[in-house]
Design a protein around this motif. Structure first.
Motif, mmCIF file in Angstrom:
data_model
loop_
_atom_site.group_PDB
_atom_site.id
_atom_site.type_symbol
_atom_site.label_atom_id
_atom_site.label_comp_id
_atom_site.label_asym_id
_atom_site.label_seq_id
_atom_site.Cartn_x
_atom_site.Cartn_y
_atom_site.Cartn_z
ATOM 1 N N ARG A 325 0.892 -1.149 0.037
ATOM 2 C CA ARG A 325 0.033 -0.039 -0.095
ATOM 3 C C ARG A 325 0.860 1.196 0.089
ATOM 4 O O ARG A 325 0.684 2.256 -0.738
ATOM 5 N N ARG A 326 1.729 1.241 0.774
ATOM 6 C CA ARG A 326 2.661 2.234 1.030
ATOM 7 C C ARG A 326 3.387 2.801 -0.448
ATOM 8 O O ARG A 326 3.540 4.066 -0.811
ATOM 9 N N VAL A 378 -5.754 2.588 -3.060
ATOM 10 C CA VAL A 378 -5.240 2.387 -2.017
ATOM 11 C C VAL A 378 -5.917 3.321 -0.606
ATOM 12 O O VAL A 378 -5.864 2.956 0.507
ATOM 13 N N SER A 382 -6.384 1.362 2.608
ATOM 14 C CA SER A 382 -5.533 1.740 3.731
ATOM 15 C C SER A 382 -6.606 2.321 5.096
ATOM 16 O O SER A 382 -6.171 1.953 6.174
ATOM 17 N N GLU A 385 -7.759 -0.440 6.874
ATOM 18 C CA GLU A 385 -6.680 -1.202 7.617
ATOM 19 C C GLU A 385 -6.224 -0.632 8.771
ATOM 20 O O GLU A 385 -5.551 -1.280 9.926
ATOM 21 N N ILE A 386 -5.847 0.650 8.808
ATOM 22 C CA ILE A 386 -5.030 1.325 9.757
ATOM 23 C C ILE A 386 -5.789 1.421 11.310
ATOM 24 O O ILE A 386 -5.083 1.500 12.168
ATOM 25 N N MET A 445 3.205 6.940 6.923
ATOM 26 C CA MET A 445 2.320 5.892 6.647
ATOM 27 C C MET A 445 3.328 4.743 6.499
ATOM 28 O O MET A 445 4.252 4.324 5.941
ATOM 29 N N GLU A 447 3.664 0.446 6.313
ATOM 30 C CA GLU A 447 3.345 -0.579 5.096
ATOM 31 C C GLU A 447 2.142 -1.586 6.003
ATOM 32 O O GLU A 447 2.311 -2.294 7.004
ATOM 33 N N THR A 448 0.938 -1.766 5.457
ATOM 34 C CA THR A 448 -0.050 -2.514 6.385
ATOM 35 C C THR A 448 -0.428 -3.895 5.622
ATOM 36 O O THR A 448 -1.159 -4.649 6.076
#
Length: 476
Positions: A325-326, A378, A382, A385-386, A445, A447-448
């Motif tokens: 994602r990042r 993304v 994201s 997910e975060i 940010m 990475e997730t």
């Protein structure tokens, strides 16, 4: 157990496809109503029509976005209280009434009111439809079905651009051509309303409100043999677990690691909009006119923006499974910022040159390919997910609100910027903001991809504990 829907001539998979198609007309309306202004604006702005100034052009465009910000905040709450299906039915009615109101608006003031109401429907659909799809879909198909709503949004924008060009080409001499563009939005609203009459309520919502028997009946309609009962038990277990979790409140923002996640969510949401993507989606025809195209040619050229948005969305969905994602976000922002800079450079160097309109069109197409293929996919993944479960409602609500408010500000100011500093100056400003966004994402940010929610939460907790210890050691 025999399939309970065979007597109606449809299998669970077929019924689920019907549910997905019908409900994603909410996404289609989202896309059409945000994209149609692109072609209607040059005509409604004429002195013998609504006589819009750069300020009122911005207000007409951005009033929908302000409504969407509020619609996103309240839409989720209303769907939690009244049900996903009932909320979508209400939104379909609001889409229809607001589209008619915009079509027959006699002046800019009335147009602002109905564009705001249309925004409430857009914002409500932006949170209710994905939630409904996620709760109706089996786990192995959830990602694919939910992303179909994103595909319908860009398809709606493409249809808006294509129909704008077609209507302008056939009825361009008619003073009220913009009204024909706007009234088309009533048709998918009708389809959505009548379609939702045959669609059941979310089984997750039914179970959460004690209607377990109804939840089971719905699951038996959309799941293969022997899966309905097992999934109902999973839903009941999840609801029991969630009821024991204390929900986050604004007071939790005093906790450093919580505040850091929320700031990151806001930053991701704002960075995606500060690329200026919606200046192209809402004012693409105006940009091409400013570059040198005639109005009809600009509308036809703008269809290319819609086509590439749809195609790039397919690529973005594929890339999500391959790239972090990042990395996608950083490369995407680097690409869009470079294109924004090039638009500024060429619109300055080639001013008055016959090639400028074609150069600008090729650059806007390139920009949207990068935006929809890298940044757009993304963004929503994201944000989902975060935030750990306890923070998801608070974090997503705040982040999406800031997304729409940023969108509103850009929609309001873009025509004024074009008038005051010109095409090149406006896109130089977007490029400068893009550099700031790249730095923000690079620094904040993580990475997730491939990490569980617990691992992400642990990362943020550990990060803050380490930095607090370091500051304590330095102060000593």
């Amino acid at each position: 157990m025999a399939n309970q829907v065979t007597e109606k001539g449809r299998t669970p998979k077929a019924f689920l496809r019907i549910i997905t198609l019908v409900s994603t007309f909410g996404g289609l309306l989202f896309g059409y109503d945000t994209g149609v202004i692109n072609g209607a604006l040059p005509y409604m702005a004429k002195p013998d029509q609504l006589n819009l100034t750069p300020l009122t052009e911005g207000l007409v465009t951005s009033s929908l976005l302000l409504g969407a910000a509020l619609g996103a905040v309240f839409g989720g709450r209303l769907s939690d209280r009244n049900g996903r299906r009932k909320n979508i039915l209400s939104l379909a009615l609001l889409f229809f009434i607001a589209a008619l109101g915009c079509t027959f608006s006699p002046n800019a003031g009335i147009m602002l009111v109905f564009r705001f109401l249309l925004g409430l429907a857009v914002g409500g659909a932006s949170v209710t439809v994905p939630t409904f799809l996620a709760e109706m879909a089996p786990v192995e198909r959830r990602g694919r079905l939910v992303t179909q709503n994103e595909l319908m949004i860009v398809t709606g924008q493409f249809l808006a651009f294509a129909l704008n060009a077609t209507i302008a080409s056939t009825l361009g001499e008619n003073d009220h051509v913009w009204r024909y563009m706007l009234v088309v939005a009533t048709l998918p609203a009708v389809v959505l309303w009548f379609g939702m009459l045959i669609v059941p309520e979310s089984p997750r919502w039914l179970a959460a409100h004690g209607k377990v028997g109804e939840a089971l009946r719905v699951l038996q309609q959309v799941r293969e043999e022997n899966r309905a009962q097992a999934e109902l038990q999973e839903i009941k277990a999840a609801i029991a677990t969630e009821s024991e979790i204390q929900k986050a409140t604004m007071k939790d923002l005093n906790v450093p690691w919580v505040r850091r996640i929320v700031v990151l969510g806001i930053g991701i949401a704002m960075s995606s909009q500060l690329t200026g993507v919606n200046s192209i989606m809402y004012y693409g025809s105006e940009i091409l006119k400013e570059a040198g195209f005639a109005t009809k040619a600009a509308l036809i050229g703008n269809v290319a923006n819609g086509v590439i948005s749809v195609l790039a969305t397919f690529v973005g969905i594929w890339l999500l499974g391959k790239v972090g994602r990042r990395s996608m976000m950083l490369w995407g922002l680097t690409g869009t910022t470079t294109v924004l800079l090039l638009i500024g450079v060429f619109s300055s160097l080639l001013k008055g040159n016959e090639s400028l309109p074609y150069v600008i069109l090729s650059l806007t197409v390139t920009f949207l390919a990068i935006m929809q293929g890298a940044i757009g996919p993304v963004l929503w993944v994201s944000l989902s997910e975060i935030f750990p479960l306890r923070l998801r409602g608070l974090g997503m609500g705040i982040s999406v609100f800031f997304l729409w408010i940023t969108n509103f500000v850009i929609g309001l100011l873009f025509p004024i910027l074009i008038q005051k500093v010109g095409l090149s100056g406006t896109f130089y400003a977007f490029a400068a903001i893009g550099v700031v966004s790249i730095i923000f994402i690079w620094k904040t940010m993580p990475e997730t991809k491939g990490r569980s929610l617990e691992e992400i939460e642990s990362y943020f907790r550990t990060y803050d504990e380490v930095h607090i210890d370091q500051k304590t050691a330095v102060s000593k």
